[in-house]
Design a protein around this motif. Structure first.
Motif, PDB file in Angstrom:
ATOM      1  N   VAL A 194       0.838  -1.206   0.000  1.00 36.31           N
ATOM      2  CA  VAL A 194       0.000   0.000   0.000  1.00 36.31           C
ATOM      3  C   VAL A 194       0.866   1.246   0.000  1.00 36.31           C
ATOM      4  O   VAL A 194       0.570   2.237  -0.686  1.00 36.31           O
ATOM      5  CB  VAL A 194      -0.963  -0.026   1.200  1.00 36.31           C
ATOM      6  CG1 VAL A 194      -1.727   1.301   1.315  1.00 36.31           C
ATOM      7  CG2 VAL A 194      -1.964  -1.181   1.067  1.00 36.31           C
ATOM      8  N   ASP A 195       1.968   1.225   0.746  1.00 33.25           N
ATOM      9  CA  ASP A 195       2.879   2.363   0.758  1.00 33.25           C
ATOM     10  C   ASP A 195       3.456   2.641  -0.630  1.00 33.25           C
ATOM     11  O   ASP A 195       3.824   3.777  -0.951  1.00 33.25           O
ATOM     12  CB  ASP A 195       4.025   2.122   1.744  1.00 33.25           C
ATOM     13  CG  ASP A 195       3.585   2.220   3.192  1.00 33.25           C
ATOM     14  OD1 ASP A 195       2.486   2.758   3.442  1.00 33.25           O
ATOM     15  OD2 ASP A 195       4.326   1.747   4.072  1.00 33.25           O
ATOM     16  N   GLY A 233      -5.692   3.104   2.980  1.00 34.66           N
ATOM     17  CA  GLY A 233      -5.257   3.099   1.590  1.00 34.66           C
ATOM     18  C   GLY A 233      -5.479   1.776   0.875  1.00 34.66           C
ATOM     19  O   GLY A 233      -5.353   1.722  -0.355  1.00 34.66           O
ATOM     20  N   LEU A 234      -5.808   0.731   1.612  1.00 37.62           N
ATOM     21  CA  LEU A 234      -6.085  -0.566   0.989  1.00 37.62           C
ATOM     22  C   LEU A 234      -7.568  -0.590   0.622  1.00 37.62           C
ATOM     23  O   LEU A 234      -8.434  -0.657   1.500  1.00 37.62           O
ATOM     24  CB  LEU A 234      -5.743  -1.710   1.932  1.00 37.62           C
ATOM     25  CG  LEU A 234      -5.986  -3.127   1.412  1.00 37.62           C
ATOM     26  CD1 LEU A 234      -5.202  -3.399   0.135  1.00 37.62           C
ATOM     27  CD2 LEU A 234      -5.647  -4.157   2.486  1.00 37.62           C
ATOM     28  N   GLU A 235      -7.864  -0.544  -0.674  1.00 35.52           N
ATOM     29  CA  GLU A 235      -9.250  -0.386  -1.112  1.00 35.52           C
ATOM     30  C   GLU A 235      -9.961  -1.699  -1.376  1.00 35.52           C
ATOM     31  O   GLU A 235     -11.185  -1.785  -1.252  1.00 35.52           O
ATOM     32  CB  GLU A 235      -9.295   0.481  -2.378  1.00 35.52           C
ATOM     33  CG  GLU A 235      -8.756   1.883  -2.162  1.00 35.52           C
ATOM     34  CD  GLU A 235      -8.976   2.776  -3.368  1.00 35.52           C
ATOM     35  OE1 GLU A 235      -9.881   2.475  -4.178  1.00 35.52           O
ATOM     36  OE2 GLU A 235      -8.248   3.772  -3.506  1.00 35.52           O
ATOM     37  N   VAL A 261     -13.177  -5.677   1.946  1.00 36.31           N
ATOM     38  CA  VAL A 261     -13.165  -7.065   1.484  1.00 36.31           C
ATOM     39  C   VAL A 261     -14.235  -7.215   0.408  1.00 36.31           C
ATOM     40  O   VAL A 261     -15.418  -6.944   0.641  1.00 36.31           O
ATOM     41  CB  VAL A 261     -13.410  -8.053   2.638  1.00 36.31           C
ATOM     42  CG1 VAL A 261     -13.515  -9.487   2.104  1.00 36.31           C
ATOM     43  CG2 VAL A 261     -12.275  -7.969   3.659  1.00 36.31           C
ATOM     44  N   CYS A 262     -13.813  -7.627  -0.778  1.00 35.75           N
ATOM     45  CA  CYS A 262     -14.734  -7.693  -1.916  1.00 35.75           C
ATOM     46  C   CYS A 262     -15.732  -8.831  -1.757  1.00 35.75           C
ATOM     47  O   CYS A 262     -15.404  -9.891  -1.220  1.00 35.75           O
ATOM     48  CB  CYS A 262     -13.940  -7.882  -3.210  1.00 35.75           C
ATOM     49  SG  CYS A 262     -12.898  -6.471  -3.616  1.00 35.75           S
ATOM     50  N   HIS A 263     -16.935  -8.590  -2.245  1.00 39.10           N
ATOM     51  CA  HIS A 263     -17.983  -9.608  -2.187  1.00 39.10           C
ATOM     52  C   HIS A 263     -17.824 -10.561  -3.371  1.00 39.10           C
ATOM     53  O   HIS A 263     -18.644 -10.608  -4.286  1.00 39.10           O
ATOM     54  CB  HIS A 263     -19.360  -8.953  -2.177  1.00 39.10           C
ATOM     55  CG  HIS A 263     -19.617  -8.163  -0.938  1.00 39.10           C
ATOM     56  ND1 HIS A 263     -20.763  -7.436  -0.730  1.00 39.10           N
ATOM     57  CD2 HIS A 263     -18.858  -7.984   0.188  1.00 39.10           C
ATOM     58  CE1 HIS A 263     -20.714  -6.847   0.457  1.00 39.10           C
ATOM     59  NE2 HIS A 263     -19.564  -7.164   1.028  1.00 39.10           N
ATOM     60  N   GLN A 264     -16.739 -11.289  -3.329  1.00 39.55           N
ATOM     61  CA  GLN A 264     -16.378 -12.239  -4.367  1.00 39.55           C
ATOM     62  C   GLN A 264     -15.873 -13.500  -3.681  1.00 39.55           C
ATOM     63  O   GLN A 264     -15.051 -13.438  -2.766  1.00 39.55           O
ATOM     64  CB  GLN A 264     -15.283 -11.671  -5.268  1.00 39.55           C
ATOM     65  CG  GLN A 264     -14.752 -12.661  -6.307  1.00 39.55           C
ATOM     66  CD  GLN A 264     -13.510 -12.146  -7.013  1.00 39.55           C
ATOM     67  OE1 GLN A 264     -12.947 -11.126  -6.636  1.00 39.55           O
ATOM     68  NE2 GLN A 264     -13.076 -12.850  -8.038  1.00 39.55           N
TER      69      GLN A 264
END
Length: 501
Positions: A194-195, A233-235, A261-264
């Motif tokens: 992320v940095d 910053g972590l999308e 957390v993606c809904h995948q």
């Protein structure tokens, strides 16, 4: 290391197989660049060609030895060129690779990626092939430097190896028993990415939801997902692949309650027949699998669920295959990776009676693909008119140049080809418009079986540090990360972050 690019040896890595192999190749690239190598241009013959192999499918051998055969005359014309073979097939075939292709210089396994530069130097000095295969992992590969291929998306291994005994799978014998990284080590690597501007990470493991078994915390994976939600910053956070036997309610809750957390969900079914699942030693049955899907969709109605299915496992009857079709119809997967069973020497299934004739397997496979294509199309058509947030990607739309579109991934993992205005299209080349790594929102205008199309106007466009890095040709390169912190959760005021870069 400061490298004289004009005199440095060049390299290229060709990867076969799963995401674990892709990530291993990033580590191979990092190692080689630390040793003074530089990436070869597409137009030049590299001084070093590395094949990172897969052994899961029957044609893996053909792919490797076919490529090695093509390289033999190339190597003759380029004195000093070296060829190295690593990965799962190397772990399996070992010295046989050099016997079949004596022009190979180095062979290394899944447990000793870090030995590659040394093996190459030895082979050059001794003018003989070097083969080194370890039987078990001595150091977790996170300690190796990593040359990331993407400015916006990164793979992060949380474990290697597998403790399952599926009768069709050769992976446990090649990757070994499960070894878990400590949570703090994983989170340090994610923060370091992320940095560097990375906005999306995918957590990798042969069986991610048994994460924690090595240090005795059965809830560790859900905690890890929640901890990723606290990283500024972590999308987007994804993971692959979980095992249905170990899929628990706390993980579903963590997915639903952690905004990034993606809904995948990619969860391998393999077969819808309970009898075949038992023969596969999959330790769950179709009712449990469908029950997990119901719980996921109850918590996250927008979740996109994908799967793996094997057709033609030994002894599979028409009734068994129909059970698979029934589960696929009920599950409504957004897509599926479908495979025809192939014998892998060394697996219990290879010795089973009633191997299914190729013609029967092919016919069933075509029926399954036809069914899943219909379902995928129906599910994608439901999204027409929906607004989607896309992380713009590079190289995923094979027809983008012809159609004037760009491509991106929605939060649920679906591939979307989207239109840009003429002004934006002209600006794309000079980086004033939409760039890989940027984030846009648009509206789906058409759902195809394998992707979505968004020919509507772009509603918003956010430029990102990942887009800046793509524009300047930079990708993250991280040193090894090995902290081994024993706990997970919110960072305390007094805690000093570990140095990850």
């Amino acid at each position: 290391m400061v490298v004289d690019v004009d005199s440095a040896r060049t390299y290229r890595v060709q990867t076969f197989g799963c995401q674990m192999n892709v990530h291993d190749s990033e580590r191979i690239g990092g190692l080689l660049e630390d040793a003074g190598y530089v990436p070869a241009d597409d137009s030049q013959t590299p001084d070093l060609m590395v094949f990172n192999t897969c052994a899961v499918r029957e044609n893996a051998d053909n792919k490797l030895y076919g490529n090695l055969g093509h390289l033999r005359p190339v190597k003759r014309k380029h004195p000093g060129m070296q060829i190295a073979v690593g990965g799962c097939l190397a772990q399996k075939d070992r010295g046989e690779i050099v016997e079949r292709a004596p022009w190979v210089d180095a062979v290394f396994g899944t447990h000793n990626i870090g030995a590659l530069p040394t093996l190459l130097e030895r082979a050059r000095h001794n003018e003989a092939a070097e083969v080194e295969i370890l039987e078990a992992l001595e150091t977790f590969p996170s300690t190796l430097p990593t040359k990331r291929e993407s400015t916006y998306s990164g793979w992060v291994s949380i474990s290697v190896g597998c403790n399952n005994t599926c009768t069709f799978c050769i992976v446990p014998s090649l990757r070994g028993k499960e070894k878990d990284r400590r949570p703090g080590e994983i989170l340090s690597e994610v923060r370091a990415l992320v940095d560097e501007g990375v906005s999306e990470v995918t957590l990798l493991g042969q069986n991610v939801n048994t994460y924690g078994v090595e240090f005795g915390d059965k809830y560790a994976f859900g905690k890890l997902l929640r901890a990723c939600g606290e990283i500024d910053g972590l999308e987007r956070v994804r993971f692959t692949s979980p095992h249905p036997r170990n899929f628990t309610d706390d993980v579903i809750a963590a997915m639903a309650e952690t905004p990034n957390v993606c809904h995948q969900l990619h969860m391998p079914l393999q077969s819808g027949s309970d009898r075949v699942l038992k023969e596969m030693r999959r330790s769950y049955r179709s009712a449990k699998f469908l029950g997990i899907i119901d719980k996921v969709r109850e918590a996250m109605p927008d979740a996109a669920i994908t799967t793996d299915i094997i057709v033609g496992f030994p002894g599979e009857t028409e009734e068994d295959f129909q059970a698979t079709l029934d589960v696929v119809e009920a599950a409504r997967f957004s897509s599926a990776f479908t495979f025809q069973y192939s014998i892998r020497p060394g697996t219990p299934a290879a010795e089973m009676a009633d191997q299914i004739p190729k013609a029967v397997v092919q016919e069933r496979y075509e029926r399954l693909v036809e069914l899943q294509e219909r379902i995928s199309w129906e599910e994608n058509r439901k999204l027409e008119g929906a607004e989607v947030e896309l992380l713009v990607t590079a190289g995923e739309g094979r027809k983008d140049e012809a159609t004037g579109r760009l491509s991106g991934r929605a939060r649920d993992g679906r591939l979307v080809h989207f239109s840009v205005t003429p002004r934006e299209a002209d600006a794309y080349d000079n980086a004033e418009g939409v760039r890989p790594g940027d984030v846009i929102t648009t509206t789906v205008t058409y759902g195809a079986p394998h992707h979505l199309v968004a020919d509507a106007e772009i509603r918003s466009h956010r430029r990102t540090r990942a887009g800046d890095a793509w524009e300047s040709g930079r990708s993250p390169k991280l040193p090894g990360v090995s902290l081994g912190m024993p706990t997970i959760g919110r960072k305390s005021e007094a805690e000093t972050p570990g140095c990850a870069c």
